[in-house]
Design an enzyme around this catalytic site. Structure first.
Site, PDB file in Angstrom:
ATOM      1  N   TYR A 179       0.808  -1.213   0.000  1.00 52.44           N
ATOM      2  CA  TYR A 179       0.000   0.000   0.000  1.00 52.44           C
ATOM      3  C   TYR A 179       0.848   1.273   0.000  1.00 52.44           C
ATOM      4  CZ  TYR A 179      -4.528  -2.241   0.867  1.00 52.44           C
ATOM      5  OH  TYR A 179      -5.683  -2.958   0.757  1.00 52.44           O
ATOM      6  N   ASP A 233     -11.538  -9.990   4.116  1.00 54.24           N
ATOM      7  CA  ASP A 233     -12.814  -9.996   3.390  1.00 54.24           C
ATOM      8  C   ASP A 233     -13.305 -11.436   3.249  1.00 54.24           C
ATOM      9  OD1 ASP A 233     -13.079  -7.255   3.028  1.00 54.24           O
ATOM     10  OD2 ASP A 233     -13.632  -7.465   0.916  1.00 54.24           O
ATOM     11  N   LYS A 269       4.111 -15.241   1.344  1.00 55.09           N
ATOM     12  CA  LYS A 269       4.277 -15.880   0.036  1.00 55.09           C
ATOM     13  C   LYS A 269       5.785 -16.048  -0.167  1.00 55.09           C
ATOM     14  CE  LYS A 269       2.732 -17.443  -3.907  1.00 55.09           C
ATOM     15  NZ  LYS A 269       1.984 -18.719  -4.029  1.00 55.09           N
ATOM     16  N   ASP A 296      -5.675  -7.596   3.923  1.00 58.64           N
ATOM     17  CA  ASP A 296      -6.878  -7.008   3.329  1.00 58.64           C
ATOM     18  C   ASP A 296      -7.709  -8.110   2.677  1.00 58.64           C
ATOM     19  OD1 ASP A 296      -8.615  -4.966   2.281  1.00 58.64           O
ATOM     20  OD2 ASP A 296      -7.659  -5.287   0.329  1.00 58.64           O
ATOM     21  N   ASP A 350      -1.869 -18.385  -0.491  1.00 55.54           N
ATOM     22  CA  ASP A 350      -2.850 -19.112  -1.313  1.00 55.54           C
ATOM     23  C   ASP A 350      -3.424 -20.297  -0.534  1.00 55.54           C
ATOM     24  OD1 ASP A 350      -0.279 -20.136  -1.459  1.00 55.54           O
ATOM     25  OD2 ASP A 350      -0.361 -20.646  -3.588  1.00 55.54           O
TER      26      ASP A 350
HETATM   27  C1  IPM Z   1     -10.178  -2.101   4.161  1.00 51.24           C
HETATM   28  C2  IPM Z   1     -10.525  -1.455   2.845  1.00 51.24           C
HETATM   29  C3  IPM Z   1      -9.455  -0.421   2.529  1.00 51.24           C
HETATM   30  C4  IPM Z   1      -8.140  -1.142   2.412  1.00 51.24           C
HETATM   31  C5  IPM Z   1      -9.751   0.416   1.262  1.00 51.24           C
HETATM   32  C6  IPM Z   1     -11.071   1.136   1.373  1.00 51.24           C
HETATM   33  C7  IPM Z   1      -8.628   1.365   0.962  1.00 51.24           C
HETATM   34  O1  IPM Z   1     -10.651  -2.424   1.853  1.00 51.24           O
HETATM   35  O2  IPM Z   1     -10.102  -1.382   5.176  1.00 51.24           O
HETATM   36  O3  IPM Z   1     -10.011  -3.313   4.190  1.00 51.24           O
HETATM   37  O4  IPM Z   1      -7.838  -1.732   1.356  1.00 51.24           O
HETATM   38  O5  IPM Z   1      -7.396  -1.146   3.375  1.00 51.24           O
HETATM   39 MG    MG Z   2     -10.517  -4.400   2.547  1.00 50.41          MG
END
Ligand code: IPM
Ligand code: MG
Length: 365
Positions: free
Chosen positions: A142, A252, A192, A248, A224
């Site tokens: 990032y 999710d 990785k 990240d 992975d």
């Molecule tokens: C998160 C989000 C953020 C990230 C985005 C909105 C920049 O996906 O907090 O997980 O990638 O960190």
């Molecule tokens: Mg995210």
């Protein structure tokens, strides 16, 4: 009476709706407990771009630095989605994370027994799932430089850089081992290392730190394989540490175990001392959900659980954190559901109904 400074940044989409409900909970807590808050509200994300031309003002960052905690709603939406735009809502979030040195992002993933049917994973796989992902938040892909577009031999090309130094990795590793000790005593480090040099350093440093925590059941796992295993046998995980980008992605994925993103809070911290106190930013994992914004149907629970984490980590008021979490649990047990977690959307309640029920429950505990 103890007084705390709170910066509230509602942002875009459903952000303002769930923040409004969160502030009602905070008002109730002020009434019930011997504490009060001085609250400052500011625009961030797309709404700040519209108003000021930037996703977060320097003044807002300065206020954040003076605060005990920051409560963040969500940012982004189709209006600001043009990939070639020079200012983007997400820049506000990345900037505040970096400026406040919030290197540790805690993302707990817990399954609520009553909601087990709203997950797309088989019920029996979800028994005993209770995972804490610790994501490194202010380095890696990032923030690594260069991060740029350029022209080479007349063709467009782009580069991102994954950067880590040993101190950044060591901080995450220590935190991971320490928190694993307080939980089931198990740690997975995600990398990785079969391909990336930054992951090979990550693994090397984590192994060095591991020598100080030999009581913790430790394992490396390639990213992975980790994503696969999270679906195949999620209850095998306790604490996971991961770089910014890998963290990240796996959070999710892990959030879907619990059925809805609307249930998951997160804390971003710059320091966690033994006593658990640290300045922090608290944000739900769900985004701004522009598709349901303004309809009053968003789930306020992630925001309420963020406020619980805020009391736990930034204010060191564990008893209030537990009271909030128990209030949420009671209301879920009682069968109240917003649309995202309802089995039949006909029975779903609104954002306000859910929030009011939890706040009422809080007054009864
Ligand atoms: C998160 C989000 C953020 C990230 C985005 C909105 C920049 O996906 O907090 O997980 O990638 O960190
Ligand atoms: Mg995210």
């Amino acid at each position: 009476m103890k007084q705390y400074k709170l910066l509230v940044l509602p942002g875009d989409g459903i952000g303002p709706e769930i923040i409004d409900e969160g502030l009602k909970l905070i008002q109730q807590i002020e009434k019930s407990e011997q504490i009060s808050f001085v609250i400052t509200k500011e625009l961030v994300g797309g709404s700040a771009i519209d108003e000021y031309g930037e996703a977060i003002k320097d003044e807002t960052i300065a206020i954040a630095k003076q605060s005990d905690a920051v409560l963040w709603g969500a940012v982004g939406g189709p209006k600001w989605d043009n990939p070639s735009a020079s200012v983007r809502p997400e820049q506000g979030l990345l900037k505040i994370r970096s400026e406040l040195n919030l290197w540790a992002n805690l993302r707990p993933v817990k399954i609520w027994g009553e909601l087990i049917n709203s997950s797309s994973i088989k019920k029996e796989k979800l028994m005993n799932v209770d995972i804490l992902v610790i994501r490194e938040l202010i380095s890696g892909a990032y923030f690594g430089k260069p991060q740029e577009r350029r022209i080479h031999n007349g063709k467009r090309e782009a580069v991102d850089t994954i950067y880590y130094n040993e101190d950044q990795i060591a901080n995450i590793a220590h935190l991971g081992f320490k928190l694993a000790r307080k939980r089931k005593g198990k740690l997975h480090s995600v990398d990785k290392a079969n391909v990336l040099e930054s992951s090979r350093l990550w693994r090397e440093v984590v192994h060095e730190i591991q020598q100080q925590y030999i009581d913790v059941d430790f394992q490396d796992i390639l990213v992975d394989a980790a994503t696969m295993h999270l679906i195949r046998q999620p209850s095998d995980f306790d604490v996971m540490i991961a770089s910014n980008l890998f963290g990240d992605i796996i959070t999710d994925e892990a959030s879907m175990l619990s059925g809805s993103l609307g249930m998951l809070p997160s804390a971003s911290l710059s320091d966690i001392s033994e006593s658990g106190i640290g300045v922090g930013l608290y944000e739900p994992i769900h985004g701004s959900a522009p598709d349901i914004a303004g309809q009053g149907i968003a789930n306020p629970i992630a925001m309420f659980l963020c406020i619980a984490m805020l009391f736990r980590y930034s204010l060191n008021l564990e008893n209030i954190a537990i009271k909030i979490e128990s209030s949420v649990a009671k209301v879920i047990e009682a069968g109240l559901r917003t649309q995202d977690i309802a089995e039949d959307s006909k029975d779903a309640v609104s954002t306000k109904q859910m929030a009011n029920a939890i706040i009422e429950q809080y007054t009864m505990i």
